[in-house]
Design a protein around this motif. Sequence first.
Motif, mmCIF file in Angstrom:
data_model
loop_
_atom_site.group_PDB
_atom_site.id
_atom_site.type_symbol
_atom_site.label_atom_id
_atom_site.label_comp_id
_atom_site.label_asym_id
_atom_site.label_seq_id
_atom_site.Cartn_x
_atom_site.Cartn_y
_atom_site.Cartn_z
ATOM 1 N N HIS A 150 0.823 -1.213 0.000
ATOM 2 C CA HIS A 150 0.000 0.000 0.000
ATOM 3 C C HIS A 150 0.863 1.272 0.000
ATOM 4 N N HIS A 191 1.236 4.698 -2.502
ATOM 5 C CA HIS A 191 1.277 6.130 -2.169
ATOM 6 C C HIS A 191 2.527 6.795 -2.763
ATOM 7 N N SER A 226 0.031 9.825 6.309
ATOM 8 C CA SER A 226 -1.334 9.302 6.304
ATOM 9 C C SER A 226 -1.781 9.040 7.734
ATOM 10 N N GLY A 227 -2.894 8.282 7.864
ATOM 11 C CA GLY A 227 -3.418 8.009 9.198
ATOM 12 C C GLY A 227 -2.541 7.030 9.968
ATOM 13 N N GLY A 228 -1.808 6.185 9.251
ATOM 14 C CA GLY A 228 -1.006 5.170 9.926
ATOM 15 C C GLY A 228 0.492 5.362 9.754
ATOM 16 N N GLY A 239 -1.413 12.028 10.401
ATOM 17 C CA GLY A 239 -2.875 11.972 10.255
ATOM 18 C C GLY A 239 -3.551 11.571 11.559
ATOM 19 N N ASP A 290 -6.461 13.401 13.689
ATOM 20 C CA ASP A 290 -7.686 12.724 14.125
ATOM 21 C C ASP A 290 -7.873 12.841 15.637
ATOM 22 N N GLY A 323 -8.696 15.231 9.875
ATOM 23 C CA GLY A 323 -7.875 16.123 9.044
ATOM 24 C C GLY A 323 -8.668 17.219 8.335
ATOM 25 N N GLU A 363 -8.741 21.231 9.209
ATOM 26 C CA GLU A 363 -8.340 22.185 8.167
ATOM 27 C C GLU A 363 -9.405 23.270 7.983
ATOM 28 N N GLY A 368 -2.963 10.779 2.876
ATOM 29 C CA GLY A 368 -4.157 11.587 3.153
ATOM 30 C C GLY A 368 -3.871 12.998 3.634
ATOM 31 N N VAL A 369 -2.867 13.183 4.497
ATOM 32 C CA VAL A 369 -2.589 14.521 5.045
ATOM 33 C C VAL A 369 -2.100 15.474 3.946
ATOM 34 N N ASN A 384 -4.117 18.352 2.538
ATOM 35 C CA ASN A 384 -4.291 19.599 3.294
ATOM 36 C C ASN A 384 -3.770 20.814 2.492
ATOM 37 N N THR A 393 -5.397 10.510 -0.881
ATOM 38 C CA THR A 393 -6.080 9.574 0.022
ATOM 39 C C THR A 393 -6.145 8.204 -0.665
ATOM 40 N N ASP A 394 -6.598 7.192 0.087
ATOM 41 C CA ASP A 394 -6.533 5.817 -0.424
ATOM 42 C C ASP A 394 -7.353 5.634 -1.700
HETATM 43 O O1 KG4 Z 1 -3.820 7.886 3.189
HETATM 44 P P1 KG4 Z 1 -5.123 7.897 3.926
HETATM 45 O O2 KG4 Z 1 -6.387 8.182 3.131
HETATM 46 O O3 KG4 Z 1 -5.360 6.548 4.675
HETATM 47 C C1 KG4 Z 1 -4.339 5.878 5.339
HETATM 48 O O4 KG4 Z 1 -3.653 5.056 4.654
HETATM 49 O O5 KG4 Z 1 -4.172 6.173 6.551
HETATM 50 O O6 KG4 Z 1 -4.982 8.994 5.104
HETATM 51 C C2 KG4 Z 1 -6.009 9.241 6.025
HETATM 52 C C3 KG4 Z 1 -5.529 10.303 6.996
HETATM 53 C C4 KG4 Z 1 -6.503 10.566 8.158
HETATM 54 O O7 KG4 Z 1 -5.776 10.592 9.363
HETATM 55 C C5 KG4 Z 1 -7.087 11.932 7.825
HETATM 56 O O8 KG4 Z 1 -7.476 12.675 8.989
HETATM 57 C C6 KG4 Z 1 -5.941 12.589 7.099
HETATM 58 O O9 KG4 Z 1 -5.381 11.561 6.312
HETATM 59 N N1 KG4 Z 1 -6.406 13.676 6.214
HETATM 60 C C7 KG4 Z 1 -6.049 14.972 6.374
HETATM 61 C C8 KG4 Z 1 -6.760 15.703 5.391
HETATM 62 N N2 KG4 Z 1 -7.496 14.811 4.645
HETATM 63 C C9 KG4 Z 1 -7.261 13.580 5.169
HETATM 64 N N3 KG4 Z 1 -5.231 15.566 7.259
HETATM 65 C C10 KG4 Z 1 -5.091 16.896 7.184
HETATM 66 N N4 KG4 Z 1 -5.761 17.670 6.291
HETATM 67 C C11 KG4 Z 1 -6.591 17.118 5.368
HETATM 68 N N5 KG4 Z 1 -7.234 17.889 4.497
#
Ligand code: KG4
Length: 335
Positions: A111, A115, A135-137, A162, A166, A179, A183, A266-267, A270, A297-298
């Motif tokens: 995965h 990215h 990302s979130g992880g 991320g 959260d 996120g 924002e 995901g971040v 922003n 994002t994913d």
């Molecule tokens: O890559 P992703 O979609 O999934 C993972 O593989 O984790 O990332 C999700 C993360 C979440 O923690 C979410 O809060 C964050 O990305 N995220 C953001 C924004 N959009 C998603 N963080 C900051 N600003 C954003 N606009």
Amino acid sequence: MLVLGIETSCDETAAAVLKDGRELLSNIIADQTAVHSRYGGVVPELAGRVHIENIRRVIEQALAEAGVGIGDIGLIAVTRGPGLMSSLLVGLNVAKGMAYAGKIPLIGVNHLEGHLLAIFLQEQVEFPYVSLGISGGHTELYRVDDFVAYTLLGRTRDDAAGESFDKVARMLNLGYPGGPLIERLAQEGDTGAHRFPRPLLEPGSLDFSFSGLKTAVRQKIESNDGSLSDADIAACFQDAVIDVLVRKMFAACEREGIRHAVLTGGVAANGALRRQMEAEGTRRGVQVYSPKPVFCTDNAAMIACAGYHRYMRESRLGADPLSLDASATLPIPAS
Ligand code: KG4
Ligand code: ZN
């Protein structure tokens, strides 16, 4: 060569059809936010169940929108880790079934590698580049020398970027995922209202640490006498995270002598982060690449892209066997 990408590592059920590694014919994403938001985070058991409900429709839609049938697909690329086991197994098993029934080569994709290469869905980047995956992880800096040649430069020692968004969103009772909510709220706040710590760790380190910042935000919320609004707290927290990410990204570019920097995860969706990265890049003569938010994002398009390049590079090894397993903690493949 048409690649069908399948992604179910967390809470997005996604399928995409990609032609020759770069021309995206379809990109379908069934988001589960509505299912998990009331719990304040992803519930693995529920995520797996919803993937099972959605996967067939999502794949059929990806093929239909691309105007192709399963018989036209030359390779199935599927995420095999890292991620939630009960989620990964849904995509992997469907991919194996389709590969077996259609006699189509199958390739398992990391995965994170997806990215790292997502930017190629919209433009070509010159190698080598530094990639910041947020990302979130995960929060990781990689040097990317080629499609299958990655070197880890730094990573978070505790929370992912991320995850800190959260958790702070939860402290401010904003909902999930945090996120985008932080924002939006931060736009009404004053970044000069308070200065949260910038956890940069020891000089020269490209590692990250966000748990101290999270604790500082909690303490400020508890001791706040009303002088800071929630919007100010969101703005000051976001500013601290962005400051750290920007400094580490360019410290990595400088150390490696690289003039191309790529955001992902995901971040990276922003807007404030993207603007500050681009401004700093202009100041330092480093070209910054930001994938469209839908590629940050994913999604399954990035999995198709990474699978295509790995398959092309490793064609001497052939496809993966149908005994391919999922792995919740799969490390990024060594070059
Ligand atoms: O890559 P992703 O979609 O999934 C993972 O593989 O984790 O990332 C999700 C993360 C979440 O923690 C979410 O809060 C964050 O990305 N995220 C953001 C924004 N959009 C998603 N963080 C900051 N600003 C954003 N606009
Ligand atoms: Zn991801």
